[in-house]
Scaffold this motif. Structure first.
Motif, short mmCIF file in Angstrom:
data_model
loop_
_atom_site.label_atom_id
_atom_site.label_comp_id
_atom_site.label_asym_id
_atom_site.label_seq_id
_atom_site.Cartn_x
_atom_site.Cartn_y
_atom_site.Cartn_z
N MET A 1 78.03 16.62 46.77
CA MET A 1 78.04 18.04 46.77
C MET A 1 77.20 18.87 46.52
O MET A 1 76.28 18.74 45.59
CB MET A 1 79.19 18.54 45.94
N SER A 2 76.39 19.93 47.42
CA SER A 2 74.90 20.01 47.40
C SER A 2 75.72 21.32 46.01
O SER A 2 76.56 21.20 45.79
CB SER A 2 74.94 21.46 48.24
N ALA A 7 77.46 25.59 42.93
CA ALA A 7 78.06 27.15 42.64
C ALA A 7 78.48 27.82 42.90
O ALA A 7 79.72 28.63 41.92
CB ALA A 7 76.48 27.92 42.51
N MET A 8 78.90 27.70 44.51
CA MET A 8 80.05 28.51 45.55
C MET A 8 81.52 28.04 44.27
O MET A 8 82.39 28.94 44.07
CB MET A 8 80.67 28.14 46.35
N LEU A 9 81.67 26.98 43.39
CA LEU A 9 82.79 26.58 43.34
C LEU A 9 82.82 27.20 41.64
O LEU A 9 84.36 27.46 41.15
CB LEU A 9 83.48 25.22 42.93
N PHE A 12 84.41 30.04 42.70
CA PHE A 12 85.17 30.64 42.28
C PHE A 12 86.61 30.42 41.27
O PHE A 12 87.69 31.04 41.77
CB PHE A 12 85.55 29.12 44.10
N ILE A 13 86.02 29.60 40.54
CA ILE A 13 87.30 29.31 39.37
C ILE A 13 87.06 30.56 38.60
O ILE A 13 88.07 31.04 38.10
CB ILE A 13 86.60 28.01 38.89
N ALA A 14 85.72 31.19 38.34
CA ALA A 14 85.92 32.62 37.32
C ALA A 14 86.42 33.38 38.11
O ALA A 14 87.48 34.06 37.68
CB ALA A 14 84.41 32.95 37.69
N ALA A 15 86.71 33.55 39.82
CA ALA A 15 87.18 34.46 40.06
C ALA A 15 88.85 33.84 40.47
O ALA A 15 89.16 34.82 39.94
CB ALA A 15 86.87 34.34 42.26
N ALA A 16 89.41 32.76 39.65
CA ALA A 16 90.62 32.76 40.32
C ALA A 16 91.21 32.90 38.67
O ALA A 16 92.10 33.61 38.17
CB ALA A 16 91.08 31.06 40.15
N ILE A 71 82.29 30.31 52.29
CA ILE A 71 80.69 30.05 52.07
C ILE A 71 80.45 28.70 51.60
O ILE A 71 79.16 28.08 52.97
CB ILE A 71 79.96 30.99 50.73
N ALA A 72 80.80 27.95 51.39
CA ALA A 72 81.08 26.91 50.44
C ALA A 72 81.14 25.94 51.72
O ALA A 72 80.79 24.86 51.95
CB ALA A 72 81.73 26.45 48.93
N GLU A 73 82.28 25.73 52.43
CA GLU A 73 82.83 25.36 53.68
C GLU A 73 81.37 25.22 54.68
O GLU A 73 81.29 24.37 55.34
CB GLU A 73 84.11 25.33 53.98
N TYR A 74 81.46 26.42 55.03
CA TYR A 74 80.30 26.70 56.11
C TYR A 74 78.59 26.76 56.04
O TYR A 74 78.56 25.26 56.50
CB TYR A 74 80.46 28.46 56.60
#
Length: 79
Positions: A1-2, A7-9, A12-16, A71-74
């Motif tokens: 994982m880059s 960072a996006m993960l 994402f967890i913080a947003a959840a 963003i993380a996927e693309y």
């Protein structure tokens, strides 16, 4: 994982977590109004404003989660 995907993960967890908190905050003020039948009382307008703020935070956090996931996927190579 880059590094970008990591960072996006984290974002994402913080947003959840923020989304769950916003939903709980909005529901805490929505349910008493619903149970009372939306009768005109002193606290109704205050509770309505607080419920809208909570649900607005929920919608904003879900939108941020979708954007960060995209963003993380693309660009980040996926999770």
């Amino acid at each position: 994982m880059s590094v970008l995907a990591q960072a996006m993960l984290a974002i994402f967890i913080a947003a959840a977590v923020v989304a769950i908190g916003g939903w709980a905050y909005g529901t805490r003020y929505w349910l008493p109004m619903w149970a009372a039948g939306f009768r005109k009382t002193e606290w109704r307008s205050l509770y309505m404003r607080r419920a809208i703020k909570g649900y607005s935070g929920f919608i904003l956090a879900v939108g941020i989660g979708f954007a960060v996931g995209g963003i993380a996927e693309y660009w980040g190579g996926g999770w």
